[in-house]
Design a protein around this motif. Structure first.
Motif, PDB file in Angstrom:
ATOM      1  N   ASP A 152       0.862  -1.189   0.000  1.00  0.00           N
ATOM      2  CA  ASP A 152       0.000   0.000   0.000  1.00  0.00           C
ATOM      3  C   ASP A 152       0.900   1.242   0.000  1.00  0.00           C
ATOM      4  OD1 ASP A 152      -1.749   2.074   0.420  1.00  0.00           O
ATOM      5  OD2 ASP A 152      -2.754   1.167   2.149  1.00  0.00           O
ATOM      6  N   PRO A 153       0.909   2.010  -1.082  1.00  0.00           N
ATOM      7  CA  PRO A 153       1.781   3.190  -1.122  1.00  0.00           C
ATOM      8  C   PRO A 153       1.455   4.223  -0.057  1.00  0.00           C
ATOM      9  CG  PRO A 153       0.311   3.132  -3.027  1.00  0.00           C
ATOM     10  CD  PRO A 153       0.178   1.819  -2.347  1.00  0.00           C
TER      11      PRO A 153
ATOM     12  N   ALA B 269      20.961  -5.748  -6.315  1.00  0.00           N
ATOM     13  CA  ALA B 269      20.943  -5.065  -7.619  1.00  0.00           C
ATOM     14  C   ALA B 269      19.651  -4.311  -7.878  1.00  0.00           C
ATOM     15  CB  ALA B 269      21.154  -6.099  -8.728  1.00  0.00           C
ATOM     16  N   ALA B 270      18.518  -4.885  -7.492  1.00  0.00           N
ATOM     17  CA  ALA B 270      17.221  -4.276  -7.750  1.00  0.00           C
ATOM     18  C   ALA B 270      16.203  -4.934  -6.832  1.00  0.00           C
ATOM     19  CB  ALA B 270      16.826  -4.460  -9.213  1.00  0.00           C
ATOM     20  N   LEU B 271      14.990  -4.420  -6.856  1.00  0.00           N
ATOM     21  CA  LEU B 271      13.956  -4.909  -5.967  1.00  0.00           C
ATOM     22  C   LEU B 271      12.676  -5.131  -6.755  1.00  0.00           C
ATOM     23  CD1 LEU B 271      14.838  -2.360  -3.199  1.00  0.00           C
ATOM     24  CD2 LEU B 271      15.138  -4.826  -2.980  1.00  0.00           C
ATOM     25  N   LEU B 272      11.859  -6.053  -6.273  1.00  0.00           N
ATOM     26  CA  LEU B 272      10.598  -6.333  -6.951  1.00  0.00           C
ATOM     27  C   LEU B 272       9.720  -5.083  -6.971  1.00  0.00           C
ATOM     28  CD1 LEU B 272       9.894  -9.874  -5.486  1.00  0.00           C
ATOM     29  CD2 LEU B 272      10.660  -9.316  -7.789  1.00  0.00           C
ATOM     30  N   SER B 273       8.883  -4.988  -8.002  1.00  0.00           N
ATOM     31  CA  SER B 273       8.157  -3.741  -8.251  1.00  0.00           C
ATOM     32  C   SER B 273       7.094  -3.444  -7.203  1.00  0.00           C
ATOM     33  CB  SER B 273       7.523  -3.787  -9.641  1.00  0.00           C
ATOM     34  OG  SER B 273       6.658  -4.886  -9.756  1.00  0.00           O
ATOM     35  N   GLY B 274       6.510  -4.466  -6.565  1.00  0.00           N
ATOM     36  CA  GLY B 274       5.508  -4.200  -5.539  1.00  0.00           C
ATOM     37  C   GLY B 274       4.376  -3.349  -6.067  1.00  0.00           C
ATOM     38  N   PRO B 275       4.080  -2.195  -5.428  1.00  0.00           N
ATOM     39  CA  PRO B 275       2.947  -1.377  -5.864  1.00  0.00           C
ATOM     40  C   PRO B 275       3.232  -0.516  -7.090  1.00  0.00           C
ATOM     41  CG  PRO B 275       4.029  -0.331  -4.000  1.00  0.00           C
ATOM     42  CD  PRO B 275       4.707  -1.662  -4.200  1.00  0.00           C
TER      43      PRO B 275
ATOM     44  N   LEU C 164       8.425  10.291  -6.491  1.00  0.00           N
ATOM     45  CA  LEU C 164       8.107  11.537  -5.797  1.00  0.00           C
ATOM     46  C   LEU C 164       6.873  11.384  -4.902  1.00  0.00           C
ATOM     47  CD1 LEU C 164       8.601  14.249  -8.582  1.00  0.00           C
ATOM     48  CD2 LEU C 164      10.021  13.908  -6.565  1.00  0.00           C
ATOM     49  N   ALA C 165       5.919  10.601  -5.348  1.00  0.00           N
ATOM     50  CA  ALA C 165       4.671  10.460  -4.602  1.00  0.00           C
ATOM     51  C   ALA C 165       4.889   9.869  -3.211  1.00  0.00           C
ATOM     52  CB  ALA C 165       3.678   9.601  -5.382  1.00  0.00           C
ATOM     53  N   VAL C 166       5.927   9.037  -3.055  1.00  0.00           N
ATOM     54  CA  VAL C 166       6.193   8.417  -1.754  1.00  0.00           C
ATOM     55  C   VAL C 166       7.487   8.927  -1.127  1.00  0.00           C
ATOM     56  CG1 VAL C 166       4.820   6.351  -2.176  1.00  0.00           C
ATOM     57  CG2 VAL C 166       7.218   6.412  -2.919  1.00  0.00           C
ATOM     58  N   GLY C 167       8.084   9.961  -1.730  1.00  0.00           N
ATOM     59  CA  GLY C 167       9.236  10.601  -1.114  1.00  0.00           C
ATOM     60  C   GLY C 167      10.589  10.028  -1.454  1.00  0.00           C
ATOM     61  N   LEU C 168      10.691   9.228  -2.502  1.00  0.00           N
ATOM     62  CA  LEU C 168      11.986   8.706  -2.936  1.00  0.00           C
ATOM     63  C   LEU C 168      12.676   9.770  -3.784  1.00  0.00           C
ATOM     64  CD1 LEU C 168      10.841   5.102  -3.923  1.00  0.00           C
ATOM     65  CD2 LEU C 168      12.164   5.746  -1.898  1.00  0.00           C
ATOM     66  N   ARG C 169      13.871  10.203  -3.395  1.00  0.00           N
ATOM     67  CA  ARG C 169      14.495  11.333  -4.064  1.00  0.00           C
ATOM     68  C   ARG C 169      15.842  11.022  -4.714  1.00  0.00           C
ATOM     69  NH1 ARG C 169      12.122  16.016  -3.359  1.00  0.00           N
ATOM     70  NH2 ARG C 169      12.918  16.169  -5.497  1.00  0.00           N
ATOM     71  N   THR C 170      16.396   9.851  -4.451  1.00  0.00           N
ATOM     72  CA  THR C 170      17.632   9.450  -5.129  1.00  0.00           C
ATOM     73  C   THR C 170      17.444   8.065  -5.728  1.00  0.00           C
ATOM     74  OG1 THR C 170      19.082  10.755  -3.697  1.00  0.00           O
ATOM     75  CG2 THR C 170      20.095   8.937  -4.870  1.00  0.00           C
ATOM     76  N   ALA C 171      17.713   7.959  -7.023  1.00  0.00           N
ATOM     77  CA  ALA C 171      17.672   6.669  -7.723  1.00  0.00           C
ATOM     78  C   ALA C 171      19.087   6.102  -7.740  1.00  0.00           C
ATOM     79  CB  ALA C 171      17.167   6.867  -9.146  1.00  0.00           C
ATOM     80  N   LEU C 172      19.274   4.948  -7.136  1.00  0.00           N
ATOM     81  CA  LEU C 172      20.594   4.306  -7.149  1.00  0.00           C
ATOM     82  C   LEU C 172      20.772   3.577  -8.479  1.00  0.00           C
ATOM     83  CD1 LEU C 172      20.638   2.938  -3.490  1.00  0.00           C
ATOM     84  CD2 LEU C 172      21.553   5.100  -4.354  1.00  0.00           C
ATOM     85  N   HIS C 173      20.607   4.285  -9.525  1.00  0.00           N
ATOM     86  CA  HIS C 173      20.646   3.816 -10.897  1.00  0.00           C
ATOM     87  C   HIS C 173      20.594   5.044 -11.783  1.00  0.00           C
ATOM     88  CE1 HIS C 173      16.104   4.016 -10.493  1.00  0.00           C
ATOM     89  NE2 HIS C 173      16.407   3.592  -9.294  1.00  0.00           N
ATOM     90  N   PRO C 174      20.909   4.958 -13.089  1.00  0.00           N
ATOM     91  CA  PRO C 174      21.015   3.758 -13.924  1.00  0.00           C
ATOM     92  C   PRO C 174      22.381   3.087 -13.860  1.00  0.00           C
ATOM     93  CG  PRO C 174      21.391   5.692 -15.265  1.00  0.00           C
ATOM     94  CD  PRO C 174      21.035   6.203 -13.888  1.00  0.00           C
TER      95      PRO C 174
END
Length: 590
Positions: free
Chosen positions: A80-81, A120-126, A157-167
């Motif tokens: 649940d986001p 390396a990565a995580l399942l997509s979940g919601p 952005l909707a859930v407050g994630l501000r840094t992508a450890l990628h690409p």
């Protein structure tokens, strides 16, 4: 929290003024906390996690109030986001109550595909689900790549994630390497173009949004500088046996090329890999995160990068993962103490230590006179600047909980991801069985065909068979290593015989998920059609198999003909396997 008459809290003041004001108020301990990017988990129902959390990390309160950390990498997230959004706001409220009220920057590994490797990565979940980056690269569609990143940006952005450890713009030049699935393939030019579109989408600076980096952006951390693909024998440097990165073909500059493109695109952060370069003139044989000629000499001085450099996770401290001892990836400096390793990393020009939470070591180094406080200030300035530019001190400190549920997994976003999955399907051979008409009697393995035809349990009763397979690998253990698909690319002989027997009974579509290349030679003549995917659910796969014009994937790397060819190839040289079965760019239209 500090009062509003202080410069760093005044949005009307320049970012430079705000950074210098805040820096001047910080204790050495508070500065040291900024240099660590630790892993964090979300508590039950979106609560802040205590010390008894399932991952064994410190409590959230200890991170912020004792260790003074304000950069975290979130692990598993709730379905649940709204719960994640509530957690984010509780975290920022806790941060606002600290002495200086420095907001927390929350980072994540990729969350929009199929990979389940926690390193390396995580399942997509919601979140909306897309092909792996290999699949997006297979479409050759830069606009689609930017659309993917733009949608991911909005969901982050909707859930407050501000840094992508990628690409991840490593070149997959060693077919056995377990991290190929996160790359854009084997070609430097394609990787650079698709990687740049990825950065523009996440940072909101491309054709879709067309703005500048700021409060509506997600900061990208491009990895793994200066290119982690040429691993000796394809082993991975998460493990001591894979620590060597080699260049028998002298192609260091080719692996560096995509990073130059992404620097031009404006990527904000950079992550060096674990690998220990071997045989490079003037470069010490120590892991890239410890390597001053690579970090200070190349990325800082030569390439002019003044953004954030963060090590890969766990270079300093030994850890326990899934109940097993996991030594620090301190390749080439295994004999150094934790304190000496931290000093070497800082001297190399790195700003942050990923996956670590020992700021007391930095404090001690400064007090001993081994590292100057001015050196610490240089990194803290970069880290604080990013928070200010991202709007974390101002309009972006909190998120709207209900809006999170409307944005994350939005139907149009999900539909776009499914369409991209179908588009990335790559047809290698077809004797006329494709496009596949609906309503046939289908024998399926690894695929639910009930929505497309009549499922039968015996190949002899079928009009056609569809076998969904996964690229083979050698399982080294049942622990953390099991997530790294490495070793031989050959299917086991008994599996080959079983598949060939089905092909002899009924026209068979052999479909293989490629998280790295596989030896498909035994199936070319036996299968009625040979198809590969790079992350696709059953519905978009069946759509691609049955609808002309949908599948438009082209291979993002060569597919070797044999393991002998793989073993004879040079790890750093693209397209180096002799007489490949299918070449880069191959793909049929239906």
């Amino acid at each position: 929290m500090a009062t509003t008459d202080e410069t760093y809290l005044d949005p009307a003041r320049s970012v430079d003024d705000r950074v210098e004001d805040l820096l001047g108020r910080m204790t050495l301990e508070e500065k040291a906390g900024q240099l660590f990017h630790a892993m964090i988990t979300i508590g039950e129902g979106g609560a802040l996690a205590g010390a008894d959390n399932m991952f064994g990390t410190p409590s959230t309160d200890e991170y912020l109030n004792t260790l003074h950390l304000t950069h975290v990498n979130v692990l598993s997230v709730p379905d649940d986001p709204r719960q994640m959004a509530r957690w984010h706001n509780l975290l920022q409220e806790l941060a606002a109550r600290t002495r200086l009220g420095i907001p927390v920057t929350i980072a994540t590994d990729p969350r929009h595909a199929f990979t389940d490797n926690p390193a390396a990565a995580l399942l997509s979940g919601p979140f909306s689900q897309w092909p792996e980056t290999l699949g997006l690269a297979a479409t050759r569609d830069e606009a689609l790549m930017e659309q993917h990143a733009d949608i991911a940006r909005q969901e982050y952005l909707a859930v407050g994630l501000r840094t992508a450890l990628h690409p991840q713009v490593d070149l997959a030049t060693e077919p056995r390497w377990a991290r190929a699935n996160g790359t854009f393939g084997e070609d430097a030019d394609l990787t650079g173009r698709m990687g740049a579109a990825y950065v523009h989408g996440f940072q909101g600076t491309g054709k879709i949004v067309g703005g500048e980096f700021g409060p509506d952006s997600v900061s990208t951390m491009t990895k793994h500088f200066p290119g982690g693909g040429p691993q000796k024998d394809g082993e991975d440097p998460h493990f001591a046996y894979g620590r060597e990165q080699v260049y028998p073909g002298g192609r260091f500059d080719e692996h560096l090329a995509p990073f130059r493109k992404l620097l031009e695109a404006g990527t904000r952060q950079m992550m060096p890999y674990y690998g220990m370069p071997v045989g490079l003139e003037g470069i010490p044989e120590v892991g890239f995160g410890f390597n001053k000629p690579i970090i200070q000499g190349l990325v800082r001085d030569e390439l002019g990068f003044d953004g954030i450099v963060c090590t890969d996770w766990g270079l300093v401290s030994d850890a326990e993962i899934f109940g097993a001892a996991f030594p620090a990836r301190a390749w080439g400096v295994e004999d150094l103490s934790v304190q000496d390793r931290v000093a070497m990393i800082l001297d190399a020009g790195v700003d942050q230590l990923g996956g670590e939470s020992c700021p007391e070591v930095v404090v001690e180094l400064v007090r001993q006179g081994r590292v100057s406080e001015e050196r610490i200030d240089a990194s803290v300035r970069r880290l604080l600047r990013e928070k200010f530019v991202l709007g974390l001190f101002d309009e972006r400190r909190y998120v709207d909980v209900e809006a999170a549920a409307a944005v994350v997994g939005k139907p149009s976003f999900v539909a776009a991801g499914l369409a991209a999955q179908a588009a990335s399907i790559t047809v290698l051979t077809n004797d006329g069985v494709l496009p596949l008409p609906a309503g046939r009697r289908i024998y399926g393995e690894g695929v639910d065909v009930s929505s497309y035809g009549t499922a039968v349990s015996d190949p002899a009763q079928a009009d056609v068979a569809i076998l969904r397979l996964k690229a083979p690998w050698e399982q080294r253990s049942n622990g953390f290593e099991a997530f790294f698909h490495t070793g031989s690319l050959d299917f086991p002989a008994d599996e080959v015989a079983r598949i060939q027997a089905i092909c002899a009974q009924v026209p068979t579509i052999v479909e293989v998920y490629l998280d790295r290349p596989a030896i498909l030679t035994p199936f070319v003549d036996a299968a009625a059609a040979l198809v590969v995917d790079f992350g696709a659910a059953d519905a978009p796969l069946l759509e691609a198999l049955g609808t002309p014009g949908v599948a438009r994937g082209r291979l993002p790397f060569d597919l070797p003909r044999s393991m002998a060819a793989v073993e004879a190839s040079r790890e750093d040289v693209p397209f180096d396997t002799a007489d490949p079965l299918f070449r880069f760019g191959h793909g049929l239209s239906l």
